[in-house]
Motif scaffolding. Structure first.
Motif, PDB file in Angstrom:
ATOM      1  N   UNK A 171       1.029  -1.324  -0.003  1.00  0.00           N
ATOM      2  CA  UNK A 171       0.177   0.145   0.173  1.00  0.00           C
ATOM      3  C   UNK A 171       0.665   1.296   0.215  1.00  0.00           C
ATOM      4  N   UNK A 172       2.097   1.313   0.871  1.00  0.00           N
ATOM      5  CA  UNK A 172       2.447   2.301   0.540  1.00  0.00           C
ATOM      6  C   UNK A 172       3.308   2.528  -0.060  1.00  0.00           C
ATOM      7  N   UNK A 173       3.681   1.184  -1.029  1.00  0.00           N
ATOM      8  CA  UNK A 173       4.593   1.547  -2.631  1.00  0.00           C
ATOM      9  C   UNK A 173       4.082   2.005  -3.767  1.00  0.00           C
ATOM     10  N   UNK A 174       2.705   1.708  -3.659  1.00  0.00           N
ATOM     11  CA  UNK A 174       1.304   1.878  -4.192  1.00  0.00           C
ATOM     12  C   UNK A 174       0.496   3.672  -4.274  1.00  0.00           C
ATOM     13  N   UNK A 175       0.918   3.806  -3.096  1.00  0.00           N
ATOM     14  CA  UNK A 175       0.452   5.495  -2.752  1.00  0.00           C
ATOM     15  C   UNK A 175       1.356   6.725  -3.413  1.00  0.00           C
ATOM     16  N   UNK A 176       2.895   6.077  -3.159  1.00  0.00           N
ATOM     17  CA  UNK A 176       3.694   6.654  -3.315  1.00  0.00           C
ATOM     18  C   UNK A 176       3.816   6.480  -4.955  1.00  0.00           C
ATOM     19  N   UNK A 177       4.093   5.448  -5.967  1.00  0.00           N
ATOM     20  CA  UNK A 177       3.789   5.699  -6.733  1.00  0.00           C
ATOM     21  C   UNK A 177       2.485   6.302  -7.757  1.00  0.00           C
ATOM     22  N   UNK A 178       1.588   6.476  -6.957  1.00  0.00           N
ATOM     23  CA  UNK A 178       0.379   7.284  -7.547  1.00  0.00           C
ATOM     24  C   UNK A 178       0.644   8.660  -7.413  1.00  0.00           C
ATOM     25  N   UNK A 179       1.474   9.422  -6.161  1.00  0.00           N
ATOM     26  CA  UNK A 179       1.357  10.989  -5.746  1.00  0.00           C
ATOM     27  C   UNK A 179       2.420  11.104  -6.420  1.00  0.00           C
ATOM     28  N   UNK A 180       3.856   9.957  -7.504  1.00  0.00           N
ATOM     29  CA  UNK A 180       5.276  11.052  -7.587  1.00  0.00           C
ATOM     30  C   UNK A 180       5.169  10.339  -9.099  1.00  0.00           C
ATOM     31  N   UNK A 181       4.434   9.597  -9.531  1.00  0.00           N
ATOM     32  CA  UNK A 181       4.735   8.598 -10.907  1.00  0.00           C
ATOM     33  C   UNK A 181       5.799   8.523 -11.123  1.00  0.00           C
ATOM     34  N   UNK A 182       5.928   7.075 -10.440  1.00  0.00           N
ATOM     35  CA  UNK A 182       7.391   6.061 -10.575  1.00  0.00           C
ATOM     36  C   UNK A 182       6.688   4.689 -10.830  1.00  0.00           C
TER      37      UNK A 182
END
Length: 441
Positions: free
Chosen positions: A348-359
């Protein structure tokens, strides 16, 4: 993340020896894993990264999710800390507990010098499943079997193309081969009556934007090493890469290309040439999708794997990413590992951060998560990240000095200063081998 431009060089000339790295208190590179903090242990974890502005805010949010597991640990996140500052901190004893670096090129230096502590004891103790990471990501987070870092999100590189510019030029399909790329670049180029370039179909200048040897090499099947030595001269892919780029430089004219390039905007500004419709085709990371939608919504663009020299290699891509390590001298190594493990594997942490900064997420589970926001353009990068054709950085004990040597040579070759490509590549090989030999690693 933008590693290839935001990253600073390690102080390679001053090479961090184990003695130099030992400055600081506690947290030595022991083979024993430091114990995880207890639920009642009150402590502060200091995290250094080179994030800034909006990304700093989003990464700080990701760090704070650690408090769901360890509410007793305070996290102090300091941004704008590049590799030079991390190195200086280790040498002086002013060491963070966790260091985030954009410079995967430097993993060999981090691991071989002892700047980042070995993680094997933690991984073995906690039975960490490294197969959640792709082989390419595993490669750029270790050196000669010494895993001293873990990944936090990745970058994957592919082709961006301006749909309107290609359509106006009569190019109906995104190029897949080098011949198709050359043809599309020529057709989409617009020149003024005096020969000045107004729109470049594809900008071949090596070292400009993401047009870099490491990023391009996988699509040419270029091999960096042979028999434990630098192998550029013996790699047909490197010869083809240099020859193809030079062919396009000659089409534009070197002086005209330099005049055009001098007037283009910075890579991470709204004036980026692709944002302004001045380049029809380029190679770049997945993060560009977010920049384009925010800064240039008028540009209709598509993404696809970058064209390859050999058709069978189509779908090959370069990857790099943010890496996390426990610096030598870290005061809270056990807690630092728990944070790194959380940021690496908590879906969940990885996905949320990916969605936020598009990595791109760095684990297979995160890439398969239904919460991951994947539009048509971003899907290209997710598909490439899942592929077995993903390639990481060449890892050496001299940081990115080998990459600088190749880039400097390619610029000289493109300008016509080096007439003999084969002889020039052999000289670069010798230069790289000499530097590695001097490093003693």
């Amino acid at each position: 993340m933008r590693k290839h431009t935001r990253a600073a060089l390690l102080c390679v000339a001053a090479a961090l020896t184990l003695t130099a790295c030992a400055a600081g208190k506690g947290g030595g590179a022991s083979s024993d894993a430091a114990a995880a903090p207890g639920k009642d242990d009150k402590l502060t974890l200091t995290v250094w990264s080179n994030y800034s502005d909006r990304e700093l805010v989003e990464v700080t949010k990701a760090l704070k999710t650690f408090n769901k597991k360890f509410p007793n640990i305070e996290i102090k996140h300091e941004g704008s800390q590049d590799d030079d500052k991390i190195t200086a901190g280790i040498r002086s004893g002013n060491t963070p507990d966790v260091a985030l670096s954009f410079t995967t090129d430097n993993i060999g230096q981090f691991c071989s010098s002892g700047a980042f502590q070995p993680l094997k004891a933690y991984i073995d103790r906690d039975k960490v499943d490294l197969n959640q990471l792709s082989p390419a990501v595993q490669q750029y987070t270790e050196y000669k079997g010494n895993r001293c870092a873990m990944p936090m999100l990745t970058d994957v590189y592919a082709m961006y193309y301006n749909k309107d510019l290609l359509s106006a030029a009569g190019v109906t399909n995104a190029p897949k081969t080098l011949d198709e790329l050359y043809d599309a670049a020529v057709k989409a180029t617009k020149k003024a009556p005096n020969g000045d370039i107004e729109v470049a179909g594809y900008l071949p200048t090596m070292g400009f934007y993401a047009n870099r040897p490491t990023i391009l090499a996988p699509t040419f099947g270029a091999e960096w090493e042979k028999d434990g030595k630098s192998g550029l001269a013996s790699s047909p892919g490197f010869t083809e890469m240099m020859t193809f780029q030079k062919k396009l430089v000659d089409f534009y004219g070197y002086d005209a290309l330099e005049r055009f390039r001098a007037g283009l905007g910075q890579e991470y500004s709204a004036d980026h040439a692709f944002h302004q419709g001045k380049i029809a085709i380029m190679i770049d990371g997945e993060y560009r999708t977010a920049f384009l939608k925010a800064q240039a919504p008028q540009i209709k663009f598509g993404t696809a794997p970058f064209p390859t020299w050999k058709p069978a290699d189509y779908g090959t891509a370069f990857t790099t990413g943010t890496i996390m390590g426990i610096p030598k001298g870290a005061k809270n190594a056990g807690a630092a590992w728990e944070l790194i493990k959380h940021l690496t594997f908590d879906t969940d942490t990885i996905v949320d951060l990916s969605n936020a900064i598009k990595n791109v997420p760095s684990t297979k589970a995160a890439m398969e998560s239904p919460k991951l926001e994947v539009d048509e353009q971003f899907k290209t990068f997710i598909d490439l990240a899942k592929s077995d054709k993903l390639k990481g950085n060449p890892v050496t004990p001299i940081g990115d000095a080998h990459i600088k040597a190749v880039t400097d040579f390619s610029v000289s070759y493109q300008s016509g200063k080096v007439p003999d490509l084969a002889a020039g590549l052999k000289e670069v090989d010798k230069n790289i081998d000499d530097q590695i030999a001097k490093s003693g690693k």
